[in-house]
Scaffold this motif. Sequence first.
Motif, PDB file in Angstrom:
ATOM      1  N   ILE A 126      28.552  30.285  26.559  1.00  0.00           N
ATOM      2  CA  ILE A 126      29.938  30.430  26.483  1.00  0.00           C
ATOM      3  C   ILE A 126      30.448  31.377  25.621  1.00  0.00           C
ATOM      4  O   ILE A 126      31.240  32.152  25.644  1.00  0.00           O
ATOM      5  CB  ILE A 126      30.406  28.962  26.236  1.00  0.00           C
ATOM      6  CG1 ILE A 126      30.379  28.227  27.272  1.00  0.00           C
ATOM      7  CG2 ILE A 126      32.041  29.022  25.513  1.00  0.00           C
ATOM      8  CD1 ILE A 126      30.889  26.437  27.279  1.00  0.00           C
ATOM      9  N   SER A 127      29.813  31.065  24.352  1.00  0.00           N
ATOM     10  CA  SER A 127      30.134  32.210  23.266  1.00  0.00           C
ATOM     11  C   SER A 127      30.116  33.616  23.660  1.00  0.00           C
ATOM     12  O   SER A 127      30.644  34.580  23.542  1.00  0.00           O
ATOM     13  CB  SER A 127      29.272  31.860  21.999  1.00  0.00           C
ATOM     14  OG  SER A 127      29.571  30.475  21.657  1.00  0.00           O
ATOM     15  N   PRO A 128      28.667  34.125  23.863  1.00  0.00           N
ATOM     16  CA  PRO A 128      28.385  35.372  24.308  1.00  0.00           C
ATOM     17  C   PRO A 128      29.591  35.913  25.564  1.00  0.00           C
ATOM     18  O   PRO A 128      30.278  37.049  25.413  1.00  0.00           O
ATOM     19  CB  PRO A 128      27.004  35.574  25.026  1.00  0.00           C
ATOM     20  CG  PRO A 128      26.472  34.496  24.495  1.00  0.00           C
ATOM     21  CD  PRO A 128      27.393  33.355  24.130  1.00  0.00           C
ATOM     22  N   TRP A 149      36.274  41.335  23.860  1.00  0.00           N
ATOM     23  CA  TRP A 149      36.079  42.823  23.941  1.00  0.00           C
ATOM     24  C   TRP A 149      36.880  43.694  25.038  1.00  0.00           C
ATOM     25  O   TRP A 149      37.315  44.677  24.914  1.00  0.00           O
ATOM     26  CB  TRP A 149      34.438  43.062  23.638  1.00  0.00           C
ATOM     27  CG  TRP A 149      34.198  44.323  23.837  1.00  0.00           C
ATOM     28  CD1 TRP A 149      34.645  45.515  23.331  1.00  0.00           C
ATOM     29  CD2 TRP A 149      32.755  44.899  24.036  1.00  0.00           C
ATOM     30  NE1 TRP A 149      33.888  46.582  23.455  1.00  0.00           N
ATOM     31  CE2 TRP A 149      32.803  46.323  23.802  1.00  0.00           C
ATOM     32  CE3 TRP A 149      31.369  44.147  24.325  1.00  0.00           C
ATOM     33  CZ2 TRP A 149      31.365  47.068  24.043  1.00  0.00           C
ATOM     34  CZ3 TRP A 149      30.433  44.838  24.357  1.00  0.00           C
ATOM     35  CH2 TRP A 149      30.255  46.355  24.093  1.00  0.00           C
ATOM     36  N   PHE A 205      26.324  25.946  27.949  1.00  0.00           N
ATOM     37  CA  PHE A 205      27.045  25.945  26.427  1.00  0.00           C
ATOM     38  C   PHE A 205      26.642  27.396  25.723  1.00  0.00           C
ATOM     39  O   PHE A 205      27.256  27.809  25.048  1.00  0.00           O
ATOM     40  CB  PHE A 205      26.650  24.697  25.769  1.00  0.00           C
ATOM     41  CG  PHE A 205      27.432  23.616  26.223  1.00  0.00           C
ATOM     42  CD1 PHE A 205      28.874  23.470  26.128  1.00  0.00           C
ATOM     43  CD2 PHE A 205      26.861  22.601  26.849  1.00  0.00           C
ATOM     44  CE1 PHE A 205      29.427  22.393  26.379  1.00  0.00           C
ATOM     45  CE2 PHE A 205      27.571  21.366  27.389  1.00  0.00           C
ATOM     46  CZ  PHE A 205      28.812  21.354  27.085  1.00  0.00           C
ATOM     47  N   LYS A 206      25.323  27.662  25.935  1.00  0.00           N
ATOM     48  CA  LYS A 206      24.612  28.846  25.129  1.00  0.00           C
ATOM     49  C   LYS A 206      25.257  30.168  25.727  1.00  0.00           C
ATOM     50  O   LYS A 206      25.499  31.010  24.956  1.00  0.00           O
ATOM     51  CB  LYS A 206      23.158  28.845  25.376  1.00  0.00           C
ATOM     52  CG  LYS A 206      22.551  27.689  24.590  1.00  0.00           C
ATOM     53  CD  LYS A 206      20.952  27.859  24.796  1.00  0.00           C
ATOM     54  CE  LYS A 206      20.275  26.780  24.059  1.00  0.00           C
ATOM     55  NZ  LYS A 206      18.742  26.890  24.387  1.00  0.00           N
ATOM     56  N   ALA A 258      32.433  34.895  26.059  1.00  0.00           N
ATOM     57  CA  ALA A 258      33.932  34.690  25.474  1.00  0.00           C
ATOM     58  C   ALA A 258      34.095  36.252  24.622  1.00  0.00           C
ATOM     59  O   ALA A 258      35.222  36.472  24.586  1.00  0.00           O
ATOM     60  CB  ALA A 258      34.051  33.492  24.471  1.00  0.00           C
ATOM     61  N   LEU A 259      32.886  36.433  23.876  1.00  0.00           N
ATOM     62  CA  LEU A 259      32.884  37.706  23.063  1.00  0.00           C
ATOM     63  C   LEU A 259      33.369  38.951  24.087  1.00  0.00           C
ATOM     64  O   LEU A 259      33.979  39.710  23.649  1.00  0.00           O
ATOM     65  CB  LEU A 259      31.691  37.747  22.385  1.00  0.00           C
ATOM     66  CG  LEU A 259      31.618  36.857  21.165  1.00  0.00           C
ATOM     67  CD1 LEU A 259      30.228  36.839  20.355  1.00  0.00           C
ATOM     68  CD2 LEU A 259      32.929  37.118  19.991  1.00  0.00           C
TER      69      LEU A 259
END
Length: 286
Positions: A43-45, A52, A40-41, A47-48
């Motif tokens: 996922i956000s990086p 990009w 889960f940690k 996705a960014l």
Amino acid sequence: MTVSTERAPTGAPTDRDPIPVTTVQTRTARRENRVPRWIFKLISPIALVVLWQALSSTGVLSDDTLASPATVAGTAVEMWDEGRLQEAIAASLQRVGAGLVIGVGVAIVLATLSGLFRRGEDLIDAPMQMLRTVPVIGLIPLLIIWFGIGEQPKIVLIALAVIFPLYMNIYGGIRNVDAGLVEAAKTLGLGWFAQVRHIILPAAMPNALVGLRYSLGSAWLALVFGETINATAGIGYEMNMAREFFQTDVIVVCLVLYALLGLVADFIVRLLERTLLAWRPAFSGA
């Protein structure tokens, strides 16, 4: 002779029916089947980065505005093969390490004296409260005048950025120790040094580690500005050179390096928290 019979309540266990036993096997199985938190940690990086790259591939972001992740990765590999990244990281780590040693030492001494002794508070706390409101970055011209344009002003700038947040947290941790614990220690016959060692300092340790985490972040921020002072090596030096030639890929590589080094430093402090505060169970989230 009358024999009275009573019917068991509906749903109550009888001799023939086994008594229902609640187990935690189902709950344990659910926990084991959960997705690990580190996924889960990420996922956000991820996705960014994907967003990009998509914006760069579609032409929304040009290389002059911001290099694509693929370009940045290629540049990082080239800089590593040339040895530039290793040299920059080593130079920056030396500056941060020296500034941390000085800043942490000064902060611990001042906060301990101010927190444990009223006279120390009278002499130390008021100047520290005034100085901490002065922007550290605004001291760069004075540091250049006092120490020149060598390594000294960079290290002093980092040390100043470390001192104030660490001082505030250690001082606050000492002064927020439960007075009932101190009175109980006196009742048990503990001397002053024993009270400080076994009661006050352990109780102030959580605040001190929080202050250390803030100080590490401030140290890397001060390094960015410090390496603009006539630096000939370091991550900031690479950024300044890239700015002159509009190399956004090199700038992003340097920014990623700052972020990764900051994460590593924060991870080390978290390990210290788990080791030094193993006696103190804390809420870890639902």
